[in-house]
Design a protein around this motif. Sequence first.
Motif, PDB file in Angstrom:
ATOM      1  N   PRO A  78      -5.070   8.305  25.691  1.00  0.00           N
ATOM      2  CA  PRO A  78      -3.894   9.029  26.194  1.00  0.00           C
ATOM      3  C   PRO A  78      -2.844   8.124  26.820  1.00  0.00           C
ATOM      4  O   PRO A  78      -1.723   8.566  27.070  1.00  0.00           O
ATOM      5  N   VAL A  79      -3.173   6.835  27.035  1.00  0.00           N
ATOM      6  CA  VAL A  79      -2.211   5.913  27.639  1.00  0.00           C
ATOM      7  C   VAL A  79      -1.707   4.874  26.647  1.00  0.00           C
ATOM      8  O   VAL A  79      -0.940   3.981  27.014  1.00  0.00           O
ATOM      9  N   GLY A  80      -2.102   4.982  25.389  1.00  0.00           N
ATOM     10  CA  GLY A  80      -1.635   4.047  24.374  1.00  0.00           C
ATOM     11  C   GLY A  80      -2.709   3.720  23.358  1.00  0.00           C
ATOM     12  O   GLY A  80      -3.906   3.837  23.627  1.00  0.00           O
ATOM     13  N   ILE A  81      -2.262   3.298  22.191  1.00  0.00           N
ATOM     14  CA  ILE A  81      -3.160   2.974  21.086  1.00  0.00           C
ATOM     15  C   ILE A  81      -3.445   1.477  21.064  1.00  0.00           C
ATOM     16  O   ILE A  81      -2.570   0.661  21.358  1.00  0.00           O
ATOM     17  N   ILE A  82      -4.664   1.126  20.681  1.00  0.00           N
ATOM     18  CA  ILE A  82      -4.997  -0.266  20.390  1.00  0.00           C
ATOM     19  C   ILE A  82      -5.625  -0.346  19.002  1.00  0.00           C
ATOM     20  O   ILE A  82      -6.356   0.554  18.586  1.00  0.00           O
ATOM     21  N   THR A 151       0.009   7.533   3.737  1.00  0.00           N
ATOM     22  CA  THR A 151      -0.107   8.918   4.198  1.00  0.00           C
ATOM     23  C   THR A 151       0.412   8.990   5.626  1.00  0.00           C
ATOM     24  O   THR A 151      -0.111   8.299   6.509  1.00  0.00           O
ATOM     25  N   LYS A 152       1.418   9.798   5.848  1.00  0.00           N
ATOM     26  CA  LYS A 152       2.052   9.870   7.159  1.00  0.00           C
ATOM     27  C   LYS A 152       1.060  10.321   8.218  1.00  0.00           C
ATOM     28  O   LYS A 152       0.437  11.376   8.093  1.00  0.00           O
ATOM     29  N   PRO A 153       0.847   9.533   9.291  1.00  0.00           N
ATOM     30  CA  PRO A 153      -0.092   9.930  10.337  1.00  0.00           C
ATOM     31  C   PRO A 153       0.510  10.992  11.250  1.00  0.00           C
ATOM     32  O   PRO A 153       1.734  11.186  11.284  1.00  0.00           O
ATOM     33  N   SER A 154      -0.341  11.680  11.975  1.00  0.00           N
ATOM     34  CA  SER A 154       0.112  12.700  12.924  1.00  0.00           C
ATOM     35  C   SER A 154      -0.734  12.602  14.184  1.00  0.00           C
ATOM     36  O   SER A 154      -1.885  13.048  14.204  1.00  0.00           O
ATOM     37  N   TYR A 155      -0.178  11.986  15.228  1.00  0.00           N
ATOM     38  CA  TYR A 155      -0.886  11.803  16.490  1.00  0.00           C
ATOM     39  C   TYR A 155      -0.203  12.617  17.591  1.00  0.00           C
ATOM     40  O   TYR A 155       1.025  12.781  17.583  1.00  0.00           O
ATOM     41  N   ALA A 156      -0.993  13.084  18.529  1.00  0.00           N
ATOM     42  CA  ALA A 156      -0.449  13.834  19.658  1.00  0.00           C
ATOM     43  C   ALA A 156       0.359  12.897  20.560  1.00  0.00           C
ATOM     44  O   ALA A 156       0.078  11.695  20.638  1.00  0.00           O
ATOM     45  N   PRO A 157       1.374  13.429  21.239  1.00  0.00           N
ATOM     46  CA  PRO A 157       2.123  12.602  22.192  1.00  0.00           C
ATOM     47  C   PRO A 157       1.202  12.026  23.256  1.00  0.00           C
ATOM     48  O   PRO A 157       0.155  12.607  23.586  1.00  0.00           O
ATOM     49  N   LEU A 158       1.571  10.876  23.801  1.00  0.00           N
ATOM     50  CA  LEU A 158       0.784  10.221  24.829  1.00  0.00           C
ATOM     51  C   LEU A 158       0.970  10.907  26.183  1.00  0.00           C
ATOM     52  O   LEU A 158       2.020  11.484  26.462  1.00  0.00           O
ATOM     53  N   ALA A 159      -0.048  10.810  27.029  1.00  0.00           N
ATOM     54  CA  ALA A 159       0.088  11.315  28.401  1.00  0.00           C
ATOM     55  C   ALA A 159       1.076  10.450  29.167  1.00  0.00           C
ATOM     56  O   ALA A 159       1.915  10.953  29.919  1.00  0.00           O
ATOM     57  N   THR A 160       0.967   9.134  28.997  1.00  0.00           N
ATOM     58  CA  THR A 160       1.926   8.186  29.563  1.00  0.00           C
ATOM     59  C   THR A 160       2.191   7.115  28.516  1.00  0.00           C
ATOM     60  O   THR A 160       1.278   6.720  27.778  1.00  0.00           O
ATOM     61  N   VAL A 161       3.425   6.650  28.456  1.00  0.00           N
ATOM     62  CA  VAL A 161       3.811   5.655  27.459  1.00  0.00           C
ATOM     63  C   VAL A 161       3.585   4.254  28.030  1.00  0.00           C
ATOM     64  O   VAL A 161       4.104   3.932  29.103  1.00  0.00           O
ATOM     65  N   PRO A 162       2.821   3.408  27.344  1.00  0.00           N
ATOM     66  CA  PRO A 162       2.581   2.055  27.838  1.00  0.00           C
ATOM     67  C   PRO A 162       3.823   1.189  27.694  1.00  0.00           C
ATOM     68  O   PRO A 162       4.759   1.545  26.974  1.00  0.00           O
ATOM     69  N   GLU A 163       3.836   0.061  28.389  1.00  0.00           N
ATOM     70  CA  GLU A 163       4.969  -0.855  28.278  1.00  0.00           C
ATOM     71  C   GLU A 163       4.530  -2.158  27.626  1.00  0.00           C
ATOM     72  O   GLU A 163       3.466  -2.689  27.928  1.00  0.00           O
ATOM     73  N   GLY A 233       1.303 -13.309  31.859  1.00  0.00           N
ATOM     74  CA  GLY A 233       1.684 -13.787  30.539  1.00  0.00           C
ATOM     75  C   GLY A 233       0.603 -13.550  29.504  1.00  0.00           C
ATOM     76  O   GLY A 233       0.878 -13.536  28.300  1.00  0.00           O
ATOM     77  N   ARG A 234      -0.632 -13.373  29.952  1.00  0.00           N
ATOM     78  CA  ARG A 234      -1.735 -13.050  29.048  1.00  0.00           C
ATOM     79  C   ARG A 234      -1.905 -11.546  28.889  1.00  0.00           C
ATOM     80  O   ARG A 234      -2.622 -11.087  28.004  1.00  0.00           O
ATOM     81  N   ASP A 235      -1.270 -10.781  29.760  1.00  0.00           N
ATOM     82  CA  ASP A 235      -1.324  -9.319  29.671  1.00  0.00           C
ATOM     83  C   ASP A 235      -0.239  -8.855  28.707  1.00  0.00           C
ATOM     84  O   ASP A 235       0.945  -9.040  28.948  1.00  0.00           O
ATOM     85  N   LEU A 236      -0.641  -8.277  27.604  1.00  0.00           N
ATOM     86  CA  LEU A 236       0.303  -7.852  26.571  1.00  0.00           C
ATOM     87  C   LEU A 236       0.904  -6.491  26.880  1.00  0.00           C
ATOM     88  O   LEU A 236       2.060  -6.224  26.546  1.00  0.00           O
ATOM     89  N   THR A 237       0.120  -5.624  27.500  1.00  0.00           N
ATOM     90  CA  THR A 237       0.506  -4.228  27.661  1.00  0.00           C
ATOM     91  C   THR A 237       0.213  -3.759  29.073  1.00  0.00           C
ATOM     92  O   THR A 237      -0.790  -4.156  29.672  1.00  0.00           O
ATOM     93  N   GLY A 238       1.098  -2.901  29.594  1.00  0.00           N
ATOM     94  CA  GLY A 238       0.881  -2.279  30.889  1.00  0.00           C
ATOM     95  C   GLY A 238       0.625  -0.796  30.711  1.00  0.00           C
ATOM     96  O   GLY A 238       1.368  -0.104  30.006  1.00  0.00           O
ATOM     97  N   TYR A 239      -0.437  -0.289  31.326  1.00  0.00           N
ATOM     98  CA  TYR A 239      -0.847   1.112  31.160  1.00  0.00           C
ATOM     99  C   TYR A 239      -0.612   1.877  32.455  1.00  0.00           C
ATOM    100  O   TYR A 239      -1.078   1.472  33.523  1.00  0.00           O
ATOM    101  N   GLU A 240       0.077   2.994  32.350  1.00  0.00           N
ATOM    102  CA  GLU A 240       0.344   3.835  33.518  1.00  0.00           C
ATOM    103  C   GLU A 240      -0.746   4.889  33.665  1.00  0.00           C
ATOM    104  O   GLU A 240      -1.070   5.608  32.718  1.00  0.00           O
ATOM    105  N   VAL A 241      -1.309   4.968  34.868  1.00  0.00           N
ATOM    106  CA  VAL A 241      -2.362   5.945  35.160  1.00  0.00           C
ATOM    107  C   VAL A 241      -1.986   6.728  36.406  1.00  0.00           C
ATOM    108  O   VAL A 241      -1.137   6.299  37.200  1.00  0.00           O
ATOM    109  N   ALA A 242      -2.642   7.861  36.617  1.00  0.00           N
ATOM    110  CA  ALA A 242      -2.348   8.704  37.779  1.00  0.00           C
ATOM    111  C   ALA A 242      -3.031   8.193  39.042  1.00  0.00           C
ATOM    112  O   ALA A 242      -2.519   8.378  40.145  1.00  0.00           O
TER     113      ALA A 242
END
Length: 290
Positions: A78-82, A151-163, A233-242
């Motif tokens: 819910p916070v991003g795909i890997i 084939t066009k994928p269909s994924y649900a919107p994310l709870a929070t968008v990663p950066e 610099g080694r962190d590629l992505t930031g994940y937002e959580v509650a």
Amino acid sequence: MKLIALCAAVLTALSPVSAEDFSVGPQYDSTHVYVAPADFDRFIASFVATFGGTTSKQGVFQVTPTPSQTLSQVVLSPVGIISVFGFKTPVPYPFGLERTGYLVTDLDAAVAAAKASGATTLVEPFPDPIGRDALIAWPGGVGLQLYWHTTKPSYAPLATVPENRIYLTRAAADAFIAAWLRFSHGQVVSDEAAAPGALIGRTGVSIRQVRINSGFGKMVVLASDGALPWPYGRDLTGYEVADLAATIGKAKAAGATLLVEPHRVESRLAAIVQFPGGYIAEIHQIVPQG
């Protein structure tokens, strides 16, 4: 007249080179994670235990245009795909240099627009088991993948968008930002010329922090003199959580290591963790200022 001409030149440089926005949505953008096959299952289990989500079916595929074999699996959290790769053969160059894969509506047109915006093609479009891909590099050496599915994928919107967290020198930041804005049709959300150095683990200095939103999701550019203490610099992505504390607790229970203790900088409480297999991520919670 000179000022008018200068302003016109700046607007031309920053305007999109194509009227078409090739993005599909941030729920289709994935961070590419390369781990050793021996760590593959352990890493995925740890990531899912931390953030939740589901996984695609695991398999062994050739995902490069030259011969290779890799374990491959996608985690839909819910916070991003890997997209996780565990190569059983040596990794062909330049694979592994790309940090993120962005789904586009038209691969060939998107690659052409990226080139016109200032990107360099590392690997021209090639077929993969479910579509086509290309690897590109942006000014400053930022490697990304563009991909398209048969084939066009269909994924649900994310709870929070990663950066997407981009670390550059000040000298390289302007060229990258201008090129990315032209391609992505993005908007600068904020541009702090003297943001706290604590954002890169250094007190007593200031850096430039630029936040950009586009159809490809969120991006933050952290521009400094390039002297980054581990693990910045080694962190590629930031994940937002509650709840950062609860999330870190889950991560540690699932085998992750806390590299940077939770700390507050501006409107966020943030930490950096390393998952089994070596993947490093920033995790943050938005907190009210005041």
